[in-house]
Design a protein around this motif. Structure first.
Motif, PDB file in Angstrom:
ATOM      1  N   THR A 180       0.833  -1.193   0.000  1.00 35.47           N
ATOM      2  CA  THR A 180       0.000   0.000   0.000  1.00 35.47           C
ATOM      3  C   THR A 180       0.872   1.250   0.000  1.00 35.47           C
ATOM      4  O   THR A 180       2.075   1.191   0.269  1.00 35.47           O
ATOM      5  N   VAL A 181       0.262   2.400  -0.276  1.00 33.00           N
ATOM      6  CA  VAL A 181       1.004   3.661  -0.286  1.00 33.00           C
ATOM      7  C   VAL A 181       1.468   4.037   1.118  1.00 33.00           C
ATOM      8  O   VAL A 181       2.413   4.813   1.284  1.00 33.00           O
ATOM      9  N   SER A 182       0.816   3.496   2.139  1.00 28.94           N
ATOM     10  CA  SER A 182       1.212   3.779   3.523  1.00 28.94           C
ATOM     11  C   SER A 182       2.307   2.849   4.022  1.00 28.94           C
ATOM     12  O   SER A 182       2.716   2.944   5.174  1.00 28.94           O
ATOM     13  N   GLY A 183       2.773   1.932   3.169  1.00 34.10           N
ATOM     14  CA  GLY A 183       3.894   1.081   3.543  1.00 34.10           C
ATOM     15  C   GLY A 183       3.535  -0.289   4.066  1.00 34.10           C
ATOM     16  O   GLY A 183       4.432  -1.072   4.400  1.00 34.10           O
ATOM     17  N   TYR A 184       2.249  -0.626   4.139  1.00 32.77           N
ATOM     18  CA  TYR A 184       1.861  -1.962   4.583  1.00 32.77           C
ATOM     19  C   TYR A 184       2.081  -2.958   3.448  1.00 32.77           C
ATOM     20  O   TYR A 184       1.761  -2.666   2.292  1.00 32.77           O
ATOM     21  N   LYS A 185       2.607  -4.114   3.788  1.00 35.59           N
ATOM     22  CA  LYS A 185       2.873  -5.158   2.801  1.00 35.59           C
ATOM     23  C   LYS A 185       2.042  -6.389   3.132  1.00 35.59           C
ATOM     24  O   LYS A 185       2.145  -6.941   4.229  1.00 35.59           O
ATOM     25  N   PHE A 186       1.216  -6.819   2.188  1.00 34.30           N
ATOM     26  CA  PHE A 186       0.395  -8.010   2.320  1.00 34.30           C
ATOM     27  C   PHE A 186       1.052  -9.112   1.494  1.00 34.30           C
ATOM     28  O   PHE A 186       1.189  -8.987   0.273  1.00 34.30           O
ATOM     29  N   ILE A 187       1.468 -10.182   2.160  1.00 34.02           N
ATOM     30  CA  ILE A 187       2.194 -11.268   1.510  1.00 34.02           C
ATOM     31  C   ILE A 187       1.421 -12.563   1.715  1.00 34.02           C
ATOM     32  O   ILE A 187       1.136 -12.956   2.845  1.00 34.02           O
ATOM     33  N   MET A 188       1.097 -13.221   0.611  1.00 37.29           N
ATOM     34  CA  MET A 188       0.344 -14.477   0.677  1.00 37.29           C
ATOM     35  C   MET A 188       1.145 -15.587   0.008  1.00 37.29           C
ATOM     36  O   MET A 188       1.734 -15.389  -1.057  1.00 37.29           O
ATOM     37  N   LEU A 189       1.160 -16.755   0.640  1.00 43.64           N
ATOM     38  CA  LEU A 189       1.790 -17.942   0.073  1.00 43.64           C
ATOM     39  C   LEU A 189       0.701 -18.904  -0.373  1.00 43.64           C
ATOM     40  O   LEU A 189      -0.232 -19.188   0.389  1.00 43.64           O
ATOM     41  N   SER A 190       0.821 -19.384  -1.598  1.00 45.48           N
ATOM     42  CA  SER A 190      -0.179 -20.290  -2.152  1.00 45.48           C
ATOM     43  C   SER A 190       0.499 -21.444  -2.866  1.00 45.48           C
ATOM     44  O   SER A 190       1.726 -21.506  -2.964  1.00 45.48           O
ATOM     45  N   ASP A 191      -0.304 -22.348  -3.385  1.00 43.31           N
ATOM     46  CA  ASP A 191       0.206 -23.438  -4.197  1.00 43.31           C
ATOM     47  C   ASP A 191       0.916 -22.887  -5.426  1.00 43.31           C
ATOM     48  O   ASP A 191       0.556 -21.826  -5.945  1.00 43.31           O
ATOM     49  N   ALA A 192       1.918 -23.604  -5.903  1.00 49.96           N
ATOM     50  CA  ALA A 192       2.714 -23.118  -7.032  1.00 49.96           C
ATOM     51  C   ALA A 192       1.891 -22.951  -8.300  1.00 49.96           C
ATOM     52  O   ALA A 192       2.212 -22.123  -9.155  1.00 49.96           O
ATOM     53  N   ALA A 193       0.812 -23.710  -8.447  1.00 50.95           N
ATOM     54  CA  ALA A 193       0.001 -23.652  -9.669  1.00 50.95           C
ATOM     55  C   ALA A 193      -1.011 -22.508  -9.655  1.00 50.95           C
ATOM     56  O   ALA A 193      -1.705 -22.295 -10.643  1.00 50.95           O
ATOM     57  N   THR A 194      -1.104 -21.778  -8.538  1.00 48.56           N
ATOM     58  CA  THR A 194      -2.078 -20.697  -8.425  1.00 48.56           C
ATOM     59  C   THR A 194      -1.682 -19.505  -9.280  1.00 48.56           C
ATOM     60  O   THR A 194      -0.513 -19.146  -9.357  1.00 48.56           O
ATOM     61  N   ASP A 195      -2.672 -18.892  -9.919  1.00 50.30           N
ATOM     62  CA  ASP A 195      -2.427 -17.666 -10.668  1.00 50.30           C
ATOM     63  C   ASP A 195      -2.160 -16.519  -9.707  1.00 50.30           C
ATOM     64  O   ASP A 195      -2.285 -16.670  -8.482  1.00 50.30           O
ATOM     65  N   GLY A 196      -1.805 -15.359 -10.239  1.00 48.02           N
ATOM     66  CA  GLY A 196      -1.514 -14.202  -9.401  1.00 48.02           C
ATOM     67  C   GLY A 196      -2.682 -13.825  -8.507  1.00 48.02           C
ATOM     68  O   GLY A 196      -3.825 -13.740  -8.959  1.00 48.02           O
ATOM     69  N   LEU A 197      -2.407 -13.587  -7.230  1.00 52.36           N
ATOM     70  CA  LEU A 197      -3.448 -13.250  -6.252  1.00 52.36           C
ATOM     71  C   LEU A 197      -3.296 -11.833  -5.718  1.00 52.36           C
ATOM     72  O   LEU A 197      -3.807 -11.516  -4.657  1.00 52.36           O
ATOM     73  N   ARG A 198      -2.605 -10.985  -6.462  1.00 50.47           N
ATOM     74  CA  ARG A 198      -2.421  -9.609  -5.992  1.00 50.47           C
ATOM     75  C   ARG A 198      -3.760  -8.889  -5.840  1.00 50.47           C
ATOM     76  O   ARG A 198      -3.943  -8.080  -4.930  1.00 50.47           O
ATOM     77  N   ASN A 200      -8.666  -3.286   0.894  1.00 48.00           N
ATOM     78  CA  ASN A 200      -9.784  -2.364   0.693  1.00 48.00           C
ATOM     79  C   ASN A 200     -11.038  -2.775   1.453  1.00 48.00           C
ATOM     80  O   ASN A 200     -11.916  -1.940   1.690  1.00 48.00           O
ATOM     81  N   GLY A 201     -11.141  -4.056   1.833  1.00 48.13           N
ATOM     82  CA  GLY A 201     -12.307  -4.542   2.552  1.00 48.13           C
ATOM     83  C   GLY A 201     -12.088  -4.663   4.049  1.00 48.13           C
ATOM     84  O   GLY A 201     -12.175  -3.679   4.785  1.00 48.13           O
ATOM     85  N   PRO A 202     -11.783  -5.873   4.537  1.00 42.11           N
ATOM     86  CA  PRO A 202     -11.669  -6.077   5.992  1.00 42.11           C
ATOM     87  C   PRO A 202     -10.617  -5.206   6.673  1.00 42.11           C
ATOM     88  O   PRO A 202     -10.840  -4.742   7.787  1.00 42.11           O
ATOM     89  N   PHE A 203      -9.468  -4.965   6.028  1.00 43.15           N
ATOM     90  CA  PHE A 203      -8.409  -4.210   6.701  1.00 43.15           C
ATOM     91  C   PHE A 203      -8.817  -2.758   6.936  1.00 43.15           C
ATOM     92  O   PHE A 203      -8.623  -2.219   8.031  1.00 43.15           O
ATOM     93  N   LEU A 204      -9.358  -2.122   5.909  1.00 42.88           N
ATOM     94  CA  LEU A 204      -9.804  -0.738   6.087  1.00 42.88           C
ATOM     95  C   LEU A 204     -10.981  -0.659   7.055  1.00 42.88           C
ATOM     96  O   LEU A 204     -11.051   0.257   7.887  1.00 42.88           O
ATOM     97  N   GLU A 205     -11.887  -1.617   6.961  1.00 44.35           N
ATOM     98  CA  GLU A 205     -13.103  -1.572   7.764  1.00 44.35           C
ATOM     99  C   GLU A 205     -12.840  -1.818   9.245  1.00 44.35           C
ATOM    100  O   GLU A 205     -13.337  -1.088  10.105  1.00 44.35           O
ATOM    101  N   TYR A 206     -12.058  -2.837   9.560  1.00 46.24           N
ATOM    102  CA  TYR A 206     -11.916  -3.265  10.957  1.00 46.24           C
ATOM    103  C   TYR A 206     -10.593  -2.866  11.608  1.00 46.24           C
ATOM    104  O   TYR A 206     -10.450  -3.015  12.822  1.00 46.24           O
ATOM    105  N   VAL A 207      -9.631  -2.378  10.813  1.00 46.16           N
ATOM    106  CA  VAL A 207      -8.342  -2.002  11.378  1.00 46.16           C
ATOM    107  C   VAL A 207      -8.094  -0.496  11.239  1.00 46.16           C
ATOM    108  O   VAL A 207      -7.961   0.215  12.232  1.00 46.16           O
TER     109      VAL A 207
END
Length: 209
Positions: free
Chosen positions: A141-159, A167-174
């Motif tokens: 994010t522009v504020s410097g938070y980094k969201f890092i997810m690990l998935s199966d190697a065959a998974t497409d991009g999850l950015r 934009n959803g739970p993090f902004l709403e509840y944090v």
């Protein structure tokens, strides 16, 4: 295809949140004084004297990763207490403590991000990399938070999923919650509504199973 785990780092390079789903090899609990913030995850936080007491949290992981067995058996007519190997700790014996693992994950992302910028010679973003066993996805994010997810190697991009989490739970509840300290330097993201909302969002993805 499946999703293994999620790490969230703040602009001070500290891991403020962790959650896992289909991870088969659990990390060890962080050691005392290991530098991990409080409330990052009950499953990996250092054990305390009152860790066996029930937690006030209303959210429980369906994989029951928030509790552990003591490995103690009391037998009548035998020695008062017989110590048996803890199967959970045995499974974790060849894994890193969580505080070291979190630093390694952040260090890999930081190194690859800097390498991409230097090699490309332009403002190009590092978003993911793939190995034979997993794929790492990054959203910053522009504020410097980094969201890092690990998935199966065959998974497409999850950015886009990480952006949706922000934009959803993090902004709403944090971010919009005055009771959740931001840039605390001593406290992680301790919010049951955020953890439950994030869990529902991830489990509802087509790549989860």
């Amino acid at each position: 295809m499946t999703i293994y785990s999620l790490y969230i780092y703040d602009r001070h390079c500290a891991c403020v949140y962790y959650q896992d789903w289909h991870r088969t090899k659990q990390p060890k609990r962080a050691g005392e004084g290991g530098g991990i913030l409080n409330a990052v995850s009950q499953a990996v936080s250092p054990l305390t004297t009152d860790s066996a007491a029930p937690t006030p949290s209303g959210f429980s992981s369906p994989r029951n990763t928030l509790s552990s067995t003591s490995g103690l058996v009391v037998a009548v007519g035998e020695d008062p207490v017989t110590s048996l190997p803890n199967p959970t700790e045995h499974a974790r014996s060849n894994t890193l403590p969580f505080d070291e693992e979190a630093k390694l994950v952040y260090g890999v992302v930081l190194s690859l991000r800097n390498m991409v910028k230097k090699i490309s010679g332009r403002d190009e973003q590092f978003t993911s990399y793939r190995t034979s066993s997993y794929r790492l996805h990054l959203y910053e994010t522009v504020s410097g938070y980094k969201f890092i997810m690990l998935s199966d190697a065959a998974t497409d991009g999850l950015r886009f999923i990480l952006r949706q989490i922000y934009n959803g739970p993090f902004l709403e509840y944090v971010v919009r919650n005055p009771l959740v300290p931001m840039d605390s330097r001593s406290q992680g993201v301790d919010n049951d509504y955020f953890r439950a909302s994030l869990d529902r969002l991830v489990r509802g993805l087509s790549v989860f199973n």
